[in-house]
Write a protein that holds these residues in place. Structure first.
Motif, PDB file in Angstrom:
ATOM      1  N   SER A   1      -6.984  -1.585  -6.887  1.00  0.00           N
ATOM      2  CA  SER A   1      -5.609  -1.090  -6.736  1.00  0.00           C
ATOM      3  C   SER A   1      -4.576  -2.180  -6.995  1.00  0.00           C
ATOM      4  O   SER A   1      -3.504  -1.911  -7.551  1.00  0.00           O
ATOM      5  CB  SER A   1      -5.418  -0.520  -5.330  1.00  0.00           C
ATOM      6  OG  SER A   1      -5.622  -1.532  -4.341  1.00  0.00           O
ATOM      7  N   THR A   2      -4.880  -3.413  -6.607  1.00  0.00           N
ATOM      8  CA  THR A   2      -3.932  -4.511  -6.828  1.00  0.00           C
ATOM      9  C   THR A   2      -3.716  -4.744  -8.321  1.00  0.00           C
ATOM     10  O   THR A   2      -2.584  -4.919  -8.779  1.00  0.00           O
ATOM     11  CB  THR A   2      -4.436  -5.801  -6.160  1.00  0.00           C
ATOM     12  OG1 THR A   2      -4.602  -5.579  -4.752  1.00  0.00           O
ATOM     13  CG2 THR A   2      -3.446  -6.943  -6.358  1.00  0.00           C
TER      14      THR A   2
ATOM     15  N   ASP B   1       0.831  -1.200   0.000  1.00  0.00           N
ATOM     16  CA  ASP B   1       0.000   0.000   0.000  1.00  0.00           C
ATOM     17  C   ASP B   1       0.868   1.254   0.000  1.00  0.00           C
ATOM     18  O   ASP B   1       1.969   1.269   0.578  1.00  0.00           O
ATOM     19  CB  ASP B   1      -0.915   0.029   1.227  1.00  0.00           C
ATOM     20  CG  ASP B   1      -2.098  -0.904   1.077  1.00  0.00           C
ATOM     21  OD1 ASP B   1      -2.427  -1.264  -0.075  1.00  0.00           O
ATOM     22  OD2 ASP B   1      -2.687  -1.278   2.105  1.00  0.00           O
TER      23      ASP B   1
ATOM     24  N   ASN C   1      -4.811   2.787  -3.231  1.00  0.00           N
ATOM     25  CA  ASN C   1      -4.841   1.589  -2.393  1.00  0.00           C
ATOM     26  C   ASN C   1      -6.166   0.836  -2.400  1.00  0.00           C
ATOM     27  O   ASN C   1      -6.240  -0.279  -1.883  1.00  0.00           O
ATOM     28  CB  ASN C   1      -4.510   1.954  -0.938  1.00  0.00           C
ATOM     29  CG  ASN C   1      -3.119   2.525  -0.789  1.00  0.00           C
ATOM     30  OD1 ASN C   1      -2.207   2.160  -1.527  1.00  0.00           O
ATOM     31  ND2 ASN C   1      -2.942   3.427   0.159  1.00  0.00           N
ATOM     32  N   THR C   2      -7.205   1.413  -2.982  1.00  0.00           N
ATOM     33  CA  THR C   2      -8.511   0.752  -2.951  1.00  0.00           C
ATOM     34  C   THR C   2      -9.123   0.632  -4.336  1.00  0.00           C
ATOM     35  O   THR C   2      -9.233  -0.458  -4.891  1.00  0.00           O
ATOM     36  CB  THR C   2      -9.481   1.497  -2.011  1.00  0.00           C
ATOM     37  OG1 THR C   2      -8.869   1.633  -0.729  1.00  0.00           O
ATOM     38  CG2 THR C   2     -10.779   0.719  -1.864  1.00  0.00           C
TER      39      THR C   2
END
Length: 428
Positions: free
Chosen positions: A91-92, A57, A82-83
């Motif tokens: 975000s990933t 993050d 991050n979201t």
């Protein structure tokens, strides 16, 4: 007796290792993103690196002074990073795609949607969909980006690069390691063809009678079909088949494949063993350059100019990567606590435990003096002194001194009274 051997007039293709390495033209091999990801050594390395970084993050900090850094927890940009960067991506996925582009192409592009100074969305674009137009200036360079014919300024994008000379275009493994990737693709193609043809089924076909032209053409097709199938082979009494054993050069292909896998691993600098020491090297040598590139790009694109001057910066939280086993971790905590680097509550927060009132203390080396980081007070158990902002708040020695002083005054007053009484008696 006739030997059924086929002679081809078309372009020769490498069928042995000697032809594969010395006769093949690597420049004619189609090396692209899709092809190289079919190589297991390449795809596994890229997956390892991108998946590892995508779990981290971003955090936003503000540098107050040389010794103090404040974390900013409420900011819409942290939500985007991050979201949820947009309606489709999480975000990933965004971070993983960016890292893969950096490794393969050497650059990655993310479009920024904002209204004035408010950031709304982050939209990922594949590198192939972005065209870079550079001007002819040597010193004061400028560039523009085009997407489907629409022109954008560079500040409309997060642009991260590796091995760049202009700041907007980089070089990844597709350009830096093309020949090695082409050779790996040739070896893989050779193996695929060899397995497809049945490997050891190449041999000599014989017929005890003379075959006509049409019979010969049909038999060539039949023999080819036989080589490309795993079905049982049934021959009539006029035909026989003698398989040829693999040559030494053909048997070396697996050894060459292992050699290429090792060379491909070296492209990414991944340690051979990812034990504790190997993983530390993996973080330092492999991940850090990519992480630094992402952080620099995001700081440049997502921070306002005033924020940059005020000391704001984004940083990926790598603490989870360096999180050791419980014995090693708690030994490190003990060392940090004894050295006065961290308080008990700071350590508890690292372990996702709630702080405890009164444990915001730091051990110091002067007689194990204790410092409370919450109220800025010091306490020295050996002397019983408590100080704050350089002033004594509670001093047991001072108390004792006052008691001794009061006793001395009382004694002096008592002696004076006795002397006066004595004088009165004498006068009478």
């Amino acid at each position: 007796m006739g030997f059924l051997m086929e002679t081809r007039a078309e372009e020769k293709k490498p069928t042995t290792l000697q032809q594969l390495f010395s006769g093949a033209d690597l420049s004619e091999v189609d090396v692209n993103r899709s092809n190289i990801l079919s190589i297991s050594a390449v795809s596994s390395a890229i997956e390892l690196i991108s998946s590892t970084i995508s779990t981290l993050d971003f955090k936003l900090y503000k540098k107050i002074n040389k010794t103090k850094i404040e974390e900013i927890e409420e900011d819409n940009r942290l939500y985007l990073l991050n979201t949820e960067p947009n309606f489709l991506f999480n975000s990933t996925q965004l971070k993983k795609a960016m890292v893969q582009d950096l490794i393969i192409d050497g650059n990655t592009y993310v479009n920024i949607e904002k209204s004035k100074n408010e950031f709304k969305k982050l939209n990922y674009l594949e590198s192939k969909n972005v065209s870079v137009m550079l001007d002819t200036e040597v010193i004061h360079k400028d560039a523009k980006l085009t997407v489907q014919g629409k022109e954008f300024e560079v500040y409309d994008f997060i642009i991260a690069t590796l091995n760049t000379l202009d700041g907007v275009q980089g070089k990844g493994i597709l350009k830096n390691n093309r020949d090695l990737l082409a050779l790996a693709l040739l070896v893989q193609s050779y193996l695929n063809k060899n397995f497809k043809s049945g490997g050891g089924r190449k041999g000599i076909w014989q017929s005890t009678k003379h075959l006509g032209i049409e019979e010969f053409k049909q038999f060539k097709q039949d023999s080819k079909d036989i080589q490309e199938t795993d079905e049982p082979i049934i021959l009539n009494k006029e035909l026989s088949y003698t398989p040829l054993t693999n040559t030494n050069r053909d048997m070396q292909i697996l050894e060459i494949k292992r050699f290429l896998a090792e060379e491909l691993r070296n492209i990414f600098n991944i340690p051979e063993k990812l034990d504790n020491d190997g993983f530390k090297s993996f973080i330092k040598i492999v991940l850090n350059p990519i992480i630094n590139s992402l952080e620099s790009a995001i700081n440049k694109a997502l921070l306002l100019e005033d924020e940059k001057k005020q000391g704001y910066f984004f940083k990926l939280d790598v603490n989870e990567l360096t999180r050791a086993d419980i014995d090693t971790r708690f030994l490190a905590y003990k060392t940090s606590l004894d050295a006065g680097i961290e308080s008990v509550n700071e350590i508890r927060m690292k372990e996702n435990l709630e702080p405890v009132n009164g444990l915001d203390i730091h051990k110091m080396t002067i007689g194990q003096a204790l410092y409370n980081s919450k109220n800025g007070s010091w306490f020295v158990p050996n002397t019983g002194v408590t100080t704050k902002d350089g002033e004594v708040v509670n001093n047991e020695t001072d108390k004792q001194t006052k008691v001794d002083s009061n006793s001395e005054n009382d004694r002096n007053i008592g002696e004076d009274k006795a002397d006066l009484q004595k004088e009165k008696v004498q006068n009478n």
